[in-house]
Design a protein around this motif. Structure first.
Motif, PDB file in Angstrom:
ATOM      1  N   ALA A 334      60.620  43.212  54.446  1.00 15.59           N
ATOM      2  CA  ALA A 334      61.133  44.090  53.286  1.00 15.59           C
ATOM      3  C   ALA A 334      60.611  45.602  53.314  1.00 15.59           C
ATOM      4  O   ALA A 334      59.814  45.853  54.377  1.00 15.59           O
ATOM      5  CB  ALA A 334      60.599  43.325  52.125  1.00 15.59           C
ATOM      6  N   ARG A 335      60.760  46.168  52.363  1.00 18.96           N
ATOM      7  CA  ARG A 335      60.350  47.487  52.271  1.00 18.96           C
ATOM      8  C   ARG A 335      59.150  47.932  51.836  1.00 18.96           C
ATOM      9  O   ARG A 335      58.346  48.623  51.920  1.00 18.96           O
ATOM     10  CB  ARG A 335      61.282  48.579  51.732  1.00 18.96           C
ATOM     11  N   GLY A 336      58.679  46.736  50.893  1.00 19.62           N
ATOM     12  CA  GLY A 336      57.183  46.870  50.090  1.00 19.62           C
ATOM     13  C   GLY A 336      57.222  48.019  49.366  1.00 19.62           C
ATOM     14  O   GLY A 336      55.862  48.609  49.031  1.00 19.62           O
ATOM     15  N   LEU A 337      57.853  48.321  48.504  1.00 22.96           N
ATOM     16  CA  LEU A 337      57.957  49.576  47.574  1.00 22.96           C
ATOM     17  C   LEU A 337      57.339  49.191  46.256  1.00 22.96           C
ATOM     18  O   LEU A 337      56.804  50.046  45.566  1.00 22.96           O
ATOM     19  CB  LEU A 337      59.378  50.073  47.559  1.00 22.96           C
ATOM     20  N   VAL A 338      57.494  48.068  45.846  1.00 29.24           N
ATOM     21  CA  VAL A 338      56.726  47.712  44.425  1.00 29.24           C
ATOM     22  C   VAL A 338      55.804  46.215  44.669  1.00 29.24           C
ATOM     23  O   VAL A 338      56.505  45.246  45.000  1.00 29.24           O
ATOM     24  CB  VAL A 338      58.215  47.449  43.646  1.00 29.24           C
ATOM     25  N   ALA A 339      54.790  46.405  44.487  1.00 28.72           N
ATOM     26  CA  ALA A 339      53.797  45.401  44.373  1.00 28.72           C
ATOM     27  C   ALA A 339      53.627  44.828  42.851  1.00 28.72           C
ATOM     28  O   ALA A 339      54.002  45.536  42.022  1.00 28.72           O
ATOM     29  CB  ALA A 339      52.709  45.761  44.912  1.00 28.72           C
ATOM     30  N   THR A 340      52.997  43.843  42.601  1.00 30.92           N
ATOM     31  CA  THR A 340      52.342  43.373  41.412  1.00 30.92           C
ATOM     32  C   THR A 340      51.272  44.310  41.031  1.00 30.92           C
ATOM     33  O   THR A 340      50.330  44.638  42.048  1.00 30.92           O
ATOM     34  CB  THR A 340      51.687  41.686  41.255  1.00 30.92           C
ATOM     35  N   SER A 341      50.984  44.783  39.883  1.00 29.60           N
ATOM     36  CA  SER A 341      49.847  45.345  39.493  1.00 29.60           C
ATOM     37  C   SER A 341      48.916  44.504  39.324  1.00 29.60           C
ATOM     38  O   SER A 341      48.790  43.553  38.557  1.00 29.60           O
ATOM     39  CB  SER A 341      50.221  46.261  38.195  1.00 29.60           C
ATOM     40  N   PRO A 342      47.496  44.931  39.488  1.00 31.31           N
ATOM     41  CA  PRO A 342      46.424  44.154  39.062  1.00 31.31           C
ATOM     42  C   PRO A 342      46.070  44.247  37.956  1.00 31.31           C
ATOM     43  O   PRO A 342      45.466  43.177  37.509  1.00 31.31           O
ATOM     44  CB  PRO A 342      45.251  44.991  40.065  1.00 31.31           C
ATOM     45  N   LEU A 343      46.753  44.928  36.940  1.00 29.93           N
ATOM     46  CA  LEU A 343      46.718  44.886  35.498  1.00 29.93           C
ATOM     47  C   LEU A 343      47.056  43.731  35.033  1.00 29.93           C
ATOM     48  O   LEU A 343      46.618  43.073  34.007  1.00 29.93           O
ATOM     49  CB  LEU A 343      47.413  46.103  34.923  1.00 29.93           C
ATOM     50  N   LEU A 344      48.365  43.031  35.678  1.00 29.62           N
ATOM     51  CA  LEU A 344      48.612  41.691  35.463  1.00 29.62           C
ATOM     52  C   LEU A 344      48.051  40.712  36.049  1.00 29.62           C
ATOM     53  O   LEU A 344      47.520  39.735  35.505  1.00 29.62           O
ATOM     54  CB  LEU A 344      50.357  41.788  35.511  1.00 29.62           C
ATOM     55  N   TYR A 345      48.000  41.111  37.530  1.00 31.68           N
ATOM     56  CA  TYR A 345      47.291  39.739  38.458  1.00 31.68           C
ATOM     57  C   TYR A 345      45.889  39.353  37.947  1.00 31.68           C
ATOM     58  O   TYR A 345      45.714  38.242  37.959  1.00 31.68           O
ATOM     59  CB  TYR A 345      47.174  40.501  39.686  1.00 31.68           C
ATOM     60  N   ASN A 346      45.328  40.312  37.577  1.00 33.59           N
ATOM     61  CA  ASN A 346      43.746  40.102  37.014  1.00 33.59           C
ATOM     62  C   ASN A 346      43.636  39.800  35.656  1.00 33.59           C
ATOM     63  O   ASN A 346      42.561  39.621  35.228  1.00 33.59           O
ATOM     64  CB  ASN A 346      42.921  41.104  37.234  1.00 33.59           C
ATOM     65  N   ALA A 347      44.880  39.705  34.747  1.00 31.12           N
ATOM     66  CA  ALA A 347      44.526  39.662  33.440  1.00 31.12           C
ATOM     67  C   ALA A 347      43.993  38.200  32.978  1.00 31.12           C
ATOM     68  O   ALA A 347      44.215  37.173  33.864  1.00 31.12           O
ATOM     69  CB  ALA A 347      45.986  39.727  32.810  1.00 31.12           C
ATOM     70  N   SER A 348      43.095  38.359  32.021  1.00 31.72           N
ATOM     71  CA  SER A 348      42.121  37.025  31.716  1.00 31.72           C
ATOM     72  C   SER A 348      43.245  35.952  31.414  1.00 31.72           C
ATOM     73  O   SER A 348      42.830  34.773  31.261  1.00 31.72           O
ATOM     74  CB  SER A 348      41.333  37.392  30.667  1.00 31.72           C
ATOM     75  N   PHE A 349      44.322  36.298  30.395  1.00 35.43           N
ATOM     76  CA  PHE A 349      45.258  35.115  30.228  1.00 35.43           C
ATOM     77  C   PHE A 349      45.930  34.551  31.366  1.00 35.43           C
ATOM     78  O   PHE A 349      46.573  33.729  31.047  1.00 35.43           O
ATOM     79  CB  PHE A 349      46.301  35.809  28.923  1.00 35.43           C
ATOM     80  N   TRP A 350      46.086  35.104  32.629  1.00 42.88           N
ATOM     81  CA  TRP A 350      46.556  34.387  33.680  1.00 42.88           C
ATOM     82  C   TRP A 350      45.655  33.687  34.524  1.00 42.88           C
ATOM     83  O   TRP A 350      44.728  34.185  35.145  1.00 42.88           O
ATOM     84  CB  TRP A 350      47.264  35.354  34.659  1.00 42.88           C
TER      85      TRP A 350
END
Length: 536
Positions: A334-350
């Motif tokens: 892929a082109r790898g232009l958009v990743a998941t933000s750590p703001l969501l990935y690290n969120a305490s509710f996840w």
């Protein structure tokens, strides 16, 4: 006035009028009645087979679109990819890795910037094609070319797409329904096919109206679709069905904060029951798949996807637009232009152990070790369907409505049906959390990441006194992050530098809305007077 030429299919001659968009003044030829390899509008509706090709042409217009009027430079406008990508880049849960989406991500768009202009043009091009189809099948039904029932079903499909397109415009160009109970300026709701210069002139007299007026019209379109579409589509989930019309109404009424309406529409799809195992819709047989991965690995045929826009190896958003290209890691092709933000990935509710983190996220292992969305995986042929609405959304839409109305018991059942298939048993809720509405909203961020639902939630909740963002949230920039992947740590989340990111801006900032494109206001004196404040 610019005219955009479409051939409607790369594999077959689509019997359809070329889309005429009320967009720009650069050409005196307002419509192209004989586009390349395409017979005229009048011949498009003379047989059942040509009508079916015309309908397929409308769906392809929804999927492929064009870039700056060049269909060869298709980038998935509006619904094959672009709507999802733009809606994610307006939020904070996905990360702009390169400069490709910087304008949208950082809110520096202007009346001439490419993505918002092409979204406007692509949406109105699609709308005009739906209007041409509606006019054509009405005539074909009256003339006996097809049965009145078949004509009404085709019209129902077109009306669904027309409503979907207008709503996408509303969430970007207009303030939410909650601001003034729909009294703010809406968008031109175009219901007449543009097939002549007289139609163009008439179209120029259609102003923005109000948000409430637009919502009334799109709900009327969806009511018609519900009434006239089959419960199931033998042509697959990439064709609109009765269930899709109802499901979309749960979304529309949610944006209106019509909680009773959301509950009533959801009940048609089985959300008012107390099932022994899982919620199941009596219309369409929708139910959640056992794994959260299945709607994306079996995107052509699964029980959860209510409506998706088809992409294929010969018709997709291309390298510069397709979902797997944009959202996938470079080391997978892929082109790898958009990743998941750590703001969501690290969120305490996840919570730790959630299958949506292990199955639907993928870490790039060569180069920058960002975490990427793993819902779209065909990096070579780009055939992944673009999800428009899933049964999971219906369940969470109705869960929020029940919670807002104080029926926490039913809301909790609906929330758990979505959450429990992904969350380890020891982290599942056994009683409703103290703030059930917040839990539902947080669940939406996890469940729908990479599906373009974050911006619509920011938009509709902007003024909510408890759950609103009151504007566009702050976002990370890659300059604030490490390259070794250590920023993706939900157990001991890192603290990011306080400076160097994309600064939040409030609801009152003009950038909360997209501008009407410069070409449109140059061609349309009425809209010129109705441009969103702050833009020239």
């Amino acid at each position: 006035m610019k005219r955009i030429r479409y051939t409607f299919s790369r594999t077959a001659v689509m019997a359809m009028l070329a889309a005429a968009m009320l967009a720009t003044p650069s050409c005196s030829k307002f419509t192209e009645l004989e586009p390349i390899n395409t017979p005229s509008e009048n011949s498009a509706f003379q047989s059942a087979s040509s009508i079916e090709l015309a309908m397929q042409g409308v769906y392809e217009a929804a999927a492929v679109g064009s870039y700056n009027g060049d269909k060869a430079a298709a980038r998935g406008y509006p619904f094959g990819a672009a709507a999802i990508e733009q809606d994610e880049m307006r939020g904070e849960d996905m990360l702009n890795v390169a400069q490709f989406y910087a304008i949208t991500y950082e809110g520096t768009y202007t009346p001439s910037s490419a993505n918002n202009v092409n979204m406007w043009n692509g949406l109105y091009a699609l709308i005009n094609q739906t209007n041409v189809l509606i006019k054509g099948v009405q005539g074909a039904g009256a003339a006996g070319v097809i049965t009145p029932e078949a004509a009404a079903a085709y019209e129902g499909e077109a009306r669904f797409l027309r409503a979907l397109a207008h709503h996408e415009l509303l969430i970007h160009v207009s303030f939410p329904y909650a601001d003034g109970n729909g009294s703010k300026p809406g968008v031109p709701y175009r219901e007449k096919a543009v097939t002549s210069q007289a139609d163009v002139t008439e179209g120029l007299s259609v102003g923005r109206g109000t948000v409430a007026e637009a919502y009334t019209k799109l709900l009327a379109d969806l009511d018609y679709a519900e009434t006239n579409l089959p419960a199931t589509q033998p042509k697959g989930l990439s064709r609109v069905s009765k269930g899709a019309a109802i499901a979309l109404k749960t979304r529309i009424k949610q944006h209106m904060q019509d909680w009773d309406g959301v509950i009533a529409e959801g009940a048609k799809l089985g959300t008012d029951k107390q099932p022994a195992t899982h919620f199941t819709s009596p219309i369409g047989g929708y139910t959640l798949t056992a794994s959260p991965e299945t709607p994306f690995t079996s995107f052509k045929n699964n029980t959860e996807s209510v409506f998706s826009v088809a992409n294929g190896p010969n018709a997709n958003g291309g390298t510069n637009g397709a979902l797997p290209s944009m959202f996938g890691p470079a080391d997978k092709g892929a082109r790898g232009l958009v990743a998941t933000s750590p703001l969501l990935y690290n969120a305490s509710f996840w919570v730790e152990g959630d299958l949506r983190r292990t199955l639907l996220q993928i870490r790039q292992v060569i180069g920058e070790k960002y975490s990427f969305n793993n819902k779209y995986r065909d990096y070579v042929n780009k055939t992944d369907y673009a999800p428009i609405i899933r049964y999971a959304e219906v369940l969470l839409n109705v869960a929020e409505a029940y919670a807002r109305k104080g029926n926490n018991a039913q809301a909790f059942l609906l929330l758990n049906d979505v959450r429990n298939r992904s969350v380890p048993a020891d982290k599942q809720f056994t009683t409703p959390p103290a703030d059930l509405i917040l839990a539902i909203l947080q669940e939406r961020r996890i469940e729908f990441t990479g599906e373009g639902r974050r911006w619509p939630d920011i938009h509709r909740l902007a003024l909510d006194p408890v759950y609103g963002t009151n504007g566009v949230p702050a976002k990370l920039k890659i300059g604030q992050m490490k390259l070794d992947g250590s920023d993706y740590n939900n157990v001991t989340p890192p603290v990011f530098p306080a400076t160097g990111g994309v600064v939040a801006y409030p609801y009152t900032d003009f950038r909360f809305l997209w501008p009407i494109p410069a070409d449109e206001i140059a061609a349309n004196p009425l809209l010129r007077e109705q441009q969103n404040e702050g833009y020239k």
